[in-house]
Design an enzyme around this catalytic site. Sequence first.
Site, PDB file in Angstrom:
ATOM      1  N   CYS A 112       6.724  -6.055   7.682  1.00 25.37           N
ATOM      2  CA  CYS A 112       5.645  -7.044   8.216  1.00 25.37           C
ATOM      3  C   CYS A 112       5.518  -7.823   7.357  1.00 25.37           C
ATOM      4  O   CYS A 112       5.291  -7.644   5.957  1.00 25.37           O
ATOM      5  CB  CYS A 112       4.567  -6.164   8.837  1.00 25.37           C
ATOM      6  SG  CYS A 112       4.675  -4.956  10.108  1.00 25.37           S
ATOM      7  N   CYS A 169       2.483  -7.397   4.745  1.00 22.86           N
ATOM      8  CA  CYS A 169       2.691  -6.216   3.908  1.00 22.86           C
ATOM      9  C   CYS A 169       3.860  -6.182   2.888  1.00 22.86           C
ATOM     10  O   CYS A 169       4.398  -5.601   2.166  1.00 22.86           O
ATOM     11  CB  CYS A 169       2.772  -5.136   4.604  1.00 22.86           C
ATOM     12  SG  CYS A 169       1.193  -4.744   5.793  1.00 22.86           S
ATOM     13  N   CYS A 182      -2.232   1.914  10.984  1.00 26.15           N
ATOM     14  CA  CYS A 182      -1.733   0.522  11.312  1.00 26.15           C
ATOM     15  C   CYS A 182      -0.107   0.684  11.634  1.00 26.15           C
ATOM     16  O   CYS A 182       0.370   0.439  12.591  1.00 26.15           O
ATOM     17  CB  CYS A 182      -1.882  -0.720  10.443  1.00 26.15           C
ATOM     18  SG  CYS A 182      -1.277  -2.302  11.304  1.00 26.15           S
ATOM     19  N   CYS A 183       0.581   1.287  10.507  1.00 21.38           N
ATOM     20  CA  CYS A 183       1.848   1.442  10.667  1.00 21.38           C
ATOM     21  C   CYS A 183       2.220   2.509  11.886  1.00 21.38           C
ATOM     22  O   CYS A 183       3.279   2.456  12.295  1.00 21.38           O
ATOM     23  CB  CYS A 183       2.448   2.431   9.289  1.00 21.38           C
ATOM     24  SG  CYS A 183       2.766   0.889   7.868  1.00 21.38           S
ATOM     25  N   CYS A 212       5.993   4.185   5.147  1.00 24.97           N
ATOM     26  CA  CYS A 212       5.304   3.609   6.434  1.00 24.97           C
ATOM     27  C   CYS A 212       5.303   4.857   7.726  1.00 24.97           C
ATOM     28  O   CYS A 212       4.352   4.785   8.320  1.00 24.97           O
ATOM     29  CB  CYS A 212       5.801   2.669   7.167  1.00 24.97           C
ATOM     30  SG  CYS A 212       7.591   2.799   7.831  1.00 24.97           S
TER      31      CYS A 212
END
Length: 231
Positions: A199, A202, A116-117, A227
Amino acid sequence: MEETTISSLKQGKNLRESLAFLSENTTGKIVFSTSFGIEDQLITDAIFAQNLDNVEVFTLDTGRLFPETYATWDKTLLHYGKKIKTYYPEQNHLERFVEEQGINAFYGSTELRKQCCHIRKVEPLQRALNGATVWITGLRAEHSANRNNLEIVQWDAQYQLYKYNPLLHWTTEEVKNYAEKNGIPYNILHDKGFVSIGCAPCTRAIKEGDDFRAGRWWWEETSKKECGLHQ
């Protein structure tokens, strides 16, 4: 970047002088990445207040930022009357990831979180840094044990450019005092226990005495949490 320029930057001029010197003595593309954290706001102020127009200020909009971060972004544009270039995740990659893994897949495993990162941050950053000679960052050594070995100016082999970290040895108190003294707009989440703001799903506030990175990806056991933007 010439050795004389690197040597001068490492001597630790004040923030505005350092960035003005970099602007005047560097050929090639200079970029600064802001996530609208308080450190980045100090650097943005030094760039915009001095009209260092050859320094491109950019940000990565992951699509999952806090409302307070977007408010800080808007306030910054109004305060300085300058533009900030924005990079977004590649649409097809993000859509496929969410469709296959789910909207909050990053909670499932470290591998999914890193995927995702990569989609939301790393790939857009690669586009932003394309052709750059110098990348200015707001990294501070206090933020992570992984950053204790960083230098104020260093060659970044991953992106094939020089990384300049002018706030590397600043303390949290020095950063806050500078922002207050110079009337620099900052994210109000910093007043609510948020140290490192990423984010929204997170990131959370930390308690006094916690490690600086305790608020990022708190469900992961490892203490070495990044990340992928900074190796």
